[in-house]
Enzyme design. Structure first.
Site, PDB file in Angstrom:
ATOM      1  N   SER A 151      25.019  -4.803  11.095  1.00 42.58           N
ATOM      2  CA  SER A 151      23.947  -5.537  11.711  1.00 42.58           C
ATOM      3  C   SER A 151      23.934  -6.954  11.567  1.00 42.58           C
ATOM      4  O   SER A 151      23.667  -7.830  12.582  1.00 42.58           O
ATOM      5  CB  SER A 151      22.444  -4.982  11.202  1.00 42.58           C
ATOM      6  N   SER A 159      17.406  -4.869  16.121  1.00 37.84           N
ATOM      7  CA  SER A 159      16.622  -4.985  14.969  1.00 37.84           C
ATOM      8  C   SER A 159      17.589  -5.093  13.777  1.00 37.84           C
ATOM      9  O   SER A 159      18.392  -4.074  13.531  1.00 37.84           O
ATOM     10  CB  SER A 159      15.661  -3.834  14.890  1.00 37.84           C
ATOM     11  N   GLU A 160      17.054  -6.001  12.749  1.00 36.27           N
ATOM     12  CA  GLU A 160      18.194  -6.260  11.546  1.00 36.27           C
ATOM     13  C   GLU A 160      18.412  -4.954  10.800  1.00 36.27           C
ATOM     14  O   GLU A 160      19.415  -4.862   9.996  1.00 36.27           O
ATOM     15  CB  GLU A 160      17.556  -7.354  10.931  1.00 36.27           C
ATOM     16  N   ASN A 161      17.531  -4.009  10.720  1.00 35.63           N
ATOM     17  CA  ASN A 161      17.631  -3.150   9.800  1.00 35.63           C
ATOM     18  C   ASN A 161      18.426  -1.882  10.511  1.00 35.63           C
ATOM     19  O   ASN A 161      18.784  -0.701  10.131  1.00 35.63           O
ATOM     20  CB  ASN A 161      16.163  -2.329   9.460  1.00 35.63           C
TER      21      ASN A 161
END
Lengths: 218, 227
Positions: free
Chosen positions: A89, A47-49
């Site tokens: 990320s 997940s990009e976060n």
């Protein structure tokens, strides 16, 4: 034409994600793919976060506002999962470390250009998030979309009329009626939903298609 | 003795001047330093340029800062959300400037500033509206766009624990932009749930070394206490 439901589309995409893959599922429809990944396969959801090894939604009452996905919904972390900052990320994304990303789309062109972030409509507030990074960075970019818009136009087009997210970045398109690869030889239909014919599909898509089914996956 | 801790939020945000560029950590509300933002609203600085992934949620934190009309420009990747009504109204009224940056470019440009780089070539955004007019280069057969660093006068970030030297550890996905923003501002101000004695943070797990942090302020925090 016979159409898959959104859940059937998610199930279809999930079948093609092998064990050991590092995968990012975009916001919206692609998020559903997670529901159909076979439990016996170890697949790493990114997940990009700042999460790797993202798990399912928590039980009601177990939500943690500091454990969310890119869509800002509560999630869990699997054993072995990790947290990291945005620089790392996006290095995972842009640096070619993710095997697969699955994105929604407004349009995909015959050469694999992707438009999925902005309609360009007057008054529309543009928002791009991590879509452009995923489009250029993942080893394989899968798009998941209905073939036709609500008003019946093909979203598979000769050239995108919406602003681009990435140039020539899409590898495979999972639609509700067929699975289509973007290849150096053009768009190749790999699979038709049962009951649909190639001729019927070609009539509604304004780009030349070829038919070359893949052997059924084991 | 070096002590970067300050005893009040007021002291933490002292000196933020009109027209300053302020980075604010967080992804949505996760990691958003809401108490520092409230203190900034009370402090009164205006004409700010804000760097954040989003443009505020609901009516709290960053959204409240926008609503108080303190922000002239926002640099972000994803302003439009279900609860971004404050930003939406200001934007539609032409009362706030938006620089939209792909999220990875936002991160990379912040990192470039923190690392002292003059610019970066990034593949993200090549051939799109967001790269229009920008210099490009082909390197090893791949296309890149020239992007410049984003640096700030101040960074407001949220961490779980800090010590008097400014070393920080974070909590879960609230880490997000905190560690990179800390590197890219002249003055980084961290709100933490707990200030611990020097030596309590395991050097192997410190995420932000104190060199990147100028002020640390403790905030009671229910989320962190539950951790």
């Amino acid at each position: 034409m016979n159409k898959l439901t959104r859940d059937q589309m998610a199930e279809r995409v999930a079948r093609d994600i092998p064990e050991g893959s590092y995968v990012n599922l975009g916001i919206g429809l692609p998020t559903k793919v997670a529901n159909y990944l076979p439990k016996e396969r170890e697949i790493f959801l990114h997940s990009e976060n700042g999460l790797l090894g993202m798990g399912e939604a928590p039980e009601p009452g177990e939500e943690d506002p500091e454990l969310i996905n890119a869509g800002k919904e509560p999630v869990t972390l699997l054993e072995g999962g990790s947290f990291f900052h945005h620089g790392d990320s996006f290095a995972m994304m842009r640096g070619g470390h993710l095997d697969i990303c699955v994105l929604g789309a407004f349009q995909v062109s015959a050469t694999g250009d992707l438009a999925n972030w902005h309609t360009g409509a007057p008054g529309a507030i543009p928002a791009v998030g991590g879509a452009m990074d995923l489009a250029v960075g993942a080893k394989q970019v899968f798009v998941m979309m209905d073939l036709l818009t609500k008003t019946g136009e093909s979203k598979l087009v000769d050239a995108c009329s919406y602003p681009l997210t990435g140039v020539g970045c899409v590898d495979r398109i999972y639609t509700d009626v067929a699975v289509i690869d973007v290849t150096p030889d053009g768009l190749v239909v790999r699979e038709l939903v049962e009951g649909n014919s190639f001729d019927e599909l070609q009539r509604i898509v304004p780009v030349p298609l070829k038919l070359a089914p893949l052997a059924a996956a084991a | 003795m070096i002590d970067k801790t300050v005893s009040s939020l007021e002291e933490a945000v002292a000196g933020i001047f009109d027209g300053a560029t302020v980075m604010i950590g967080g992804f949505g509300t996760a990691g958003q330093p809401a108490e520092l933002i409230d203190a900034l609203i009370a402090q009164g600085a205006r004409d700010l340029t804000i760097v954040n992934n989003n443009a505020g949620n609901g009516e709290i934190g960053l959204a409240a800062l926008l609503k108080a009309r303190r922000v002239k420009k926002i640099i972000c990747s994803f302003p439009r959300q279900a609860d971004s009504q404050v930003f939406d109204a200001l934007y539609r009224a032409g009362e706030i400037e938006l620089e939209l940056v792909p999220q990875g470019n936002l991160a990379a440009r912040i990192q470039a500033a923190g690392a002292g780089l003059g610019a970066i070539f990034t593949p993200t955004g090549y051939g799109t509206l967001l790269a229009e007019g920008k210099e490009t280069r082909e390197i090893d057969g791949k296309h890149y766009v020239l992007e410049y660093p984003i640096k700030a006068d101040f960074a407001l970030i949220k961490a779980l624990k800090g010590d008097r030297w400014g070393n920080l550890v974070y909590r879960k996905a609230a880490r997000n932009f905190g560690p990179i923003m800390a590197t890219a501002a002249d003055v980084t101000i961290a709100q933490v749930s707990e200030i611990v004695p020097l030596g309590d943070l395991d050097p192997e797990v410190i995420v932000t070394p104190g060199i990147f942090v100028q002020r640390v302020v403790a905030i009671g925090n229910a989320v962190a206490q539950a951790a």
